[in-house]
Scaffold this motif. Structure first.
Motif, PDB file in Angstrom:
ATOM      1  N   ARG A  52      -7.870 -10.590  -4.603  1.00  0.00           N
ATOM      2  CA  ARG A  52      -6.747 -10.071  -5.160  1.00  0.00           C
ATOM      3  C   ARG A  52      -6.715  -9.008  -6.303  1.00  0.00           C
ATOM      4  N   HIS A  53      -7.861  -9.316  -7.073  1.00  0.00           N
ATOM      5  CA  HIS A  53      -7.863  -8.415  -8.468  1.00  0.00           C
ATOM      6  C   HIS A  53      -8.507  -6.987  -7.907  1.00  0.00           C
TER       7      HIS A  53
ATOM      8  N   ASN B  38      -0.525  -2.589  -5.443  1.00  0.00           N
ATOM      9  CA  ASN B  38      -1.753  -3.596  -5.533  1.00  0.00           C
ATOM     10  C   ASN B  38      -1.377  -4.655  -6.623  1.00  0.00           C
TER      11      ASN B  38
ATOM     12  N   ARG C 138      -0.901  -8.650  -5.440  1.00  0.00           N
ATOM     13  CA  ARG C 138      -1.485  -9.702  -6.132  1.00  0.00           C
ATOM     14  C   ARG C 138      -0.498 -10.780  -6.511  1.00  0.00           C
TER      15      ARG C 138
ATOM     16  N   LEU D 107       0.124 -13.041  -3.626  1.00  0.00           N
ATOM     17  CA  LEU D 107      -0.683 -13.937  -3.021  1.00  0.00           C
ATOM     18  C   LEU D 107      -0.890 -15.173  -3.992  1.00  0.00           C
ATOM     19  N   GLU D 108      -0.660 -14.720  -5.526  1.00  0.00           N
ATOM     20  CA  GLU D 108      -0.855 -15.770  -6.450  1.00  0.00           C
ATOM     21  C   GLU D 108       0.467 -16.741  -6.157  1.00  0.00           C
TER      22      GLU D 108
ATOM     23  N   ASN E 179      -5.243  -4.378  -1.712  1.00  0.00           N
ATOM     24  CA  ASN E 179      -4.696  -5.494  -1.126  1.00  0.00           C
ATOM     25  C   ASN E 179      -3.931  -5.216  -0.068  1.00  0.00           C
TER      26      ASN E 179
ATOM     27  N   LEU F 161      -8.212 -13.272   1.269  1.00  0.00           N
ATOM     28  CA  LEU F 161      -7.415 -12.300   0.648  1.00  0.00           C
ATOM     29  C   LEU F 161      -7.078 -12.746  -0.757  1.00  0.00           C
ATOM     30  N   TYR F 162      -6.969 -13.854  -1.065  1.00  0.00           N
ATOM     31  CA  TYR F 162      -6.414 -14.368  -2.395  1.00  0.00           C
ATOM     32  C   TYR F 162      -7.809 -14.181  -3.306  1.00  0.00           C
TER      33      TYR F 162
END
Length: 510
Positions: free
Chosen positions: A95-96, A140, A144, A147-148, A100, A91-92
């Protein structure tokens, strides 16, 4: 899976707590904590199992070489199965890209499917692809950032960095406590302060071989404390944890909490304990019985299931049906009926009204005392519990008592005061435990009441009827007060004369 390398130094508890709390910044000011707590707690769970899985995979490659078929076969025997594409790192890496929310939901669904009964339905009430996070672009971007946050080096949760599994479990508890502190009335639905859990787990003394149940399990903290107490007392992991929770999202928290604490020997069911008890025998006709039953049920629950109680198939309300708008004795009655006849012991947190309210509650209370089930009543300080300022009490019951007395402990005045929340300190807890074990009267703190004394009080358990905490005011010495007054008057006259001289020198005539 990603090949992102992270530092291998040991993580400490404070660092991981700060990092997971910082991850909440993504949502603050956008949605309320009651909503985003599920996203953060679920992401911590996914990150942990992904890092452990990645770690284990890497070790097997080092040991057996790059043989994907063999390694996948060996990985299928691990605690969790992580399907292809369902890892946090999958998923990471995406992420962009758009979508998501949908990708995270699909990963969680795949995780559920791959792990059978272990994670069945755990993520069904948690959707990252929800409009609660805003329209598609905002959603989204938020995800993101989340996730970051979890992809940072500080949150590398591989086995070699984490060491003791307690670090992850403690971080989970840390988050739950902070969410509870900020969520007002709803906090009571899933959280018991750790000091109260510690007190209950210590007093109930779970031992090796015990089956322990919380019928209002919330996020599972109280059960976990009981499990930790068995390990502390006996060094054994031979015990089993059972629970039931009515709210789906909270049940999911409890399931994840169990796994993050390494408690695989658990059975946590989803459903309404009073209307639809799930912890039944193999035939499905009788309630399971336990050595220890403990809970912090919702206080004076309205609409608890009164309409069907008189025809309860499990006979839980044979001592009487509790009032329609107060479910306290419904939970107490259920818990009593699930105790093992020889070894059963029970601790339940209740509002003070349970101690003295009359009518149907009074009749149930009287019968419980006449059956010699009630062992101890402990009065707690006010403002201990999130979501309510009212003081609570703990009732302790035992199936096999050695006397027919009831010990009353008034611990309501000993605590650390806080602005919004009071706290039981270790010495406050130890005093309660020592008094409980000694089972003797302590002036202005505890009283061992006989059955006859309680009967004379019409089975009213209001603590001030038994523990006299009245402090006599010191006698006033009127002669000393008059002498002091004369002295002060003389000093005042002297000061007035001095002041008049100073004013005259400055040109002010009296």
């Amino acid at each position: 899976m990603s090949n992102i390398e992270t530092t291998a130094n040991q993580i400490n508890q404070d660092d991981i707590n700060k990092a997971v709390w910082a991850a909440c910044d993504t949502f603050r000011g956008v949605i309320n904590a009651d909503t985003y707590k599920d996203f953060v707690l679920t992401m911590l769970f996914l990150k942990y199992i992904s890092d452990v899985y990645k770690d284990d995979y890497k070790k097997l490659v080092e040991q057996y070489g790059d043989n994907p078929k063999l390694i996948h076969a060996m990985m299928s025997k691990q605690r969790f199965i992580l399907p292809e594409g369902a890892s946090f790192w999958d998923l990471y890496e995406q992420r962009h890209q758009a979508g998501n929310g949908q990708r995270i939901d699909q990963a969680l669904h795949a995780l559920e499917e791959a792990n059978g009964t272990k994670l069945k339905n755990v993520f069904q009430d948690i959707s990252f692809n929800t409009d609660k996070l805003g329209q598609e672009k905002q959603k989204n971007d938020l995800l993101r950032h989340l996730l970051e946050d979890f992809g940072k080096d500080i949150l590398n949760l591989s086995s070699e960095r984490v060491g003791s599994l307690d670090v992850i479990g403690n971080a989970y508890e840390f988050l739950i406590k902070h969410f509870a502190a900020g969520s007002g009335a709803t906090a009571g639905e899933y959280y018991t302060p750790p000091e109260v859990s510690d007190l209950l787990a210590t007093i109930l003394e779970p031992v090796e071989g015990d089956q322990i149940c919380d019928p209002c399990v919330g996020s599972g903290s109280l059960l976990l404390k009981c499990g930790a107490m068995v390990r502390k007392n006996s060094g054994s992991k031979k015990y089993a944890l059972f629970g039931q929770e009515a709210i789906g999202a909270t049940w999911a928290l409890a399931k994840m909490n169990m796994f993050l604490h390494g408690e695989d020997n658990h059975r946590i069911e989803w459903g309404d304990t009073i209307r639809n008890p799930q912890l039944l025998d193999k035939e499905g006709t009788g309630l399971l019985h336990f050595e220890i039953v403990t809970a912090n049920p919702p206080f004076s629950l309205d609409k608890w299931g009164h309409e069907d109680a008189s025809s309860d198939p499990y006979g839980r309300f044979r001592r009487g049906v509790p009032p329609k708008t107060k479910g306290d004795y419904a939970f107490i009655s259920h818990m009593i009926e699930t105790l093992k006849p020889e070894t059963g012991r029970m601790g339940v947190v209740v509002p003070h009204g349970v101690l003295f309210r009359a009518s149907s509650e009074g009749k149930i209370r009287q019968q419980l005392i006449e059956e010699n089930l009630l062992d101890t009543v402990i009065g707690l300080p006010e403002k201990l519990f999130f979501g309510t300022g009212i003081p609570a009490a703990i009732l302790l019951f035992k199936k096999q008592k050695t006397d027919n007395n009831v010990l009353f402990i008034d611990a309501s005045r000993e605590f650390k005061s806080g602005k919004n929340q009071n706290q039981l300190m270790p010495d406050n807890i130890q005093k309660i435990i020592d008094t409980y074990k000694a089972r003797e009267t302590v002036d202005k703190y505890a009283y061992l009441a006989s059955f006859d004394e309680i009967a004379e009080n019409d089975f009213n358990l209001n603590i001030p009827r038994y523990v006299d905490t009245f402090e006599e005011e010191a006698e006033i010495d009127l002669v000393a007060v008059r002498t002091e007054r004369v002295q002060l008057k003389s000093e005042l006259n002297t000061l007035e004369a001095e002041m008049a001289v100073y004013l005259k020198e400055l040109g002010y005539d009296a």
